[in-house]
Design an enzyme around this catalytic site. Structure first.
Site, PDB file in Angstrom:
ATOM      1  N   GLN A  40       0.832  -1.196   0.000  1.00 41.18           N
ATOM      2  CA  GLN A  40       0.000   0.000   0.000  1.00 41.18           C
ATOM      3  C   GLN A  40       0.877   1.261   0.000  1.00 41.18           C
ATOM      4  O   GLN A  40       2.085   1.185   0.239  1.00 41.18           O
ATOM      5  CB  GLN A  40      -0.922  -0.008   1.227  1.00 41.18           C
ATOM      6  N   HIS A  71      -8.385   3.786  19.513  1.00 36.53           N
ATOM      7  CA  HIS A  71      -7.538   2.771  20.153  1.00 36.53           C
ATOM      8  C   HIS A  71      -8.099   2.316  21.504  1.00 36.53           C
ATOM      9  O   HIS A  71      -8.027   1.132  21.843  1.00 36.53           O
ATOM     10  CB  HIS A  71      -6.104   3.294  20.295  1.00 36.53           C
ATOM     11  N   ASP A 115       0.879  -7.410  11.597  1.00 31.71           N
ATOM     12  CA  ASP A 115       0.495  -6.498  10.508  1.00 31.71           C
ATOM     13  C   ASP A 115       1.219  -6.934   9.244  1.00 31.71           C
ATOM     14  O   ASP A 115       2.382  -7.319   9.276  1.00 31.71           O
ATOM     15  CB  ASP A 115       0.865  -5.048  10.846  1.00 31.71           C
ATOM     16  N   ASP A 146       0.886 -11.647   6.709  1.00 32.64           N
ATOM     17  CA  ASP A 146      -0.547 -11.518   6.434  1.00 32.64           C
ATOM     18  C   ASP A 146      -1.345 -12.143   7.589  1.00 32.64           C
ATOM     19  O   ASP A 146      -1.130 -13.320   7.932  1.00 32.64           O
ATOM     20  CB  ASP A 146      -0.856 -12.230   5.108  1.00 32.64           C
ATOM     21  N   ASP A 165      -7.730  -4.924  13.930  1.00 32.36           N
ATOM     22  CA  ASP A 165      -7.549  -3.473  13.760  1.00 32.36           C
ATOM     23  C   ASP A 165      -7.037  -3.256  12.342  1.00 32.36           C
ATOM     24  O   ASP A 165      -5.865  -2.982  12.105  1.00 32.36           O
ATOM     25  CB  ASP A 165      -6.531  -3.001  14.807  1.00 32.36           C
ATOM     26  N   PRO A 172      -5.484  -5.420   0.867  1.00 34.13           N
ATOM     27  CA  PRO A 172      -5.032  -6.546   1.693  1.00 34.13           C
ATOM     28  C   PRO A 172      -5.990  -6.913   2.831  1.00 34.13           C
ATOM     29  O   PRO A 172      -5.942  -8.026   3.355  1.00 34.13           O
ATOM     30  CB  PRO A 172      -3.677  -6.076   2.244  1.00 34.13           C
TER      31      PRO A 172
END
Ligand code: SAM
Length: 301
Positions: A40, A71, A115, A146, A165, A172
């Protein structure tokens, strides 16, 4: 302001499908960082009134000024609902803000953040260092793979809570809103496990929330509960997360009220850390689903 600002001193995210937009006035520094990762495009801007702004693929992710709302609501309600959350998995969350909130809970023994894009965490370390202040906590693990693959390969029963999150359900993150993903989450949760996922705007994206309930339910979860909260910089200024429960014992009770019944209100009241938005009363209040949402989500829990 009657017109959409269009000069270089503003960053504007246009919410095309909803016919709205949100703009930030930038400082003279303007864009501080731009990077195309394998996944990205990450951009960081310096705004006049919201501090630093992170944008991924043109979509606003977070600002210094208001990220605490998101958060805190992605972490504390779920952590004060599970009876004893010790092993927490965060899928996405590369800015590390959710990780920091999770680690405020002394009972958490392990918090793994998974992440897909290391670039997000490196940018956050540089431009949002306050969100990364718990990254060196001995209970924290940062992995860059992933999340779909991670939950496919995780051992059954290995987590108490999974926090998703993620970015919006395009690119993705698309698979992170699907039934096969929720099935894998269900499998790697312990018997009384919970999942909580960012679920977009209650005003703009109610059909998406409805589809999430269906996908979660088909994957074996019960008691889905959407918690709305303010988020000025996201489309409509209002956002949400959705909690769901694995415990098979709960299937025999009225699934409408699980989130309310399981809320450890006293522990929330006695929390040994400060918050900027989350309170016991706000948590209790968000469990009362507004009627316009109830109408759409009725019968899907
Ligand atoms: N608060 C934000 C929102 O609701 O728009 C989310 C912020 S967080 C930066 C989202 C993260 O999800 C990004 O860092 C992105 O790299 C990550 N992500 C997207 N798809 C993923 C996947 N399949 N596995 C793991 N992480 C993913």
């Amino acid at each position: 302001m009657s017109q959409l600002p269009d000069n270089n001193n503003w960053f504007t995210e246009v919410h095309t499908a909803d016919g709205s937009a949100f703009s930030f006035k930038l400082t003279e520094k303007g864009k501080l960082h731009e990077e195309q990762t394998p996944f990205q495009k990450i951009e960081i801007y310096d705004t006049e009134t919201f501090g630093k702004l992170m944008v991924i693929d043109g979509y606003v992710m977070l600002t210094t000024r208001d990220n605490f709302l998101y958060h805190e609501m992605m972490s504390h309600p779920a952590l004060f609902t599970h009876p004893n959350p010790e092993r927490v998995l965060i899928i996405g969350g590369g800015d590390c803000g959710t990780l920091r909130e999770v680690l405020r809970h002394p009972g958490v023994k392990l918090a793994q953040q998974v992440d897909i894009d290391e670039g997000v965490t490196r940018a956050s370390e540089k431009y949002f260092p306050e969100l990364c202040e718990s990254n060196d906590d001995s209970r924290a693990e940062l992995h860059f793979v992933d999340g779909l693959k991670w939950v496919q390969e995780a051992a059954p029963g290995s987590y108490d809570l999974i926090i998703v999150d993620s970015t919006d359900p395009v690119g993705p993150a698309e698979g992170l809103f699907s039934e096969p993903f929720f099935r894998d989450c269900h499998n790697c949760l312990a018997e009384n496990g919970m999942v909580v996922q960012q679920s977009e705007s209650p005003l703009y994206h109610l059909p998406l929330i409805k589809d999430m309930y269906t996908a979660m339910g088909s994957a074996g979860f019960v008691g889905m509960q959407t918690l709305p909260f303010p988020q000025p910089v996201y489309p409509s200024g209002w956002w949400s997360c959705t909690m769901a429960f694995k415990d098979t014992a709960l299937k025999n009770v009225d699934s409408k009220d699980i989130a309310s019944r399981e809320f450890r209100e006293q522990d929330s009241e006695n929390r040994p850390f400060e918050t900027l938005y989350y309170t016991t009363a706000i948590h209790r209040g968000t469990l009362d689903t507004p009627p316009f949402m109830k109408k759409v989500l009725a019968g899907l829990k």
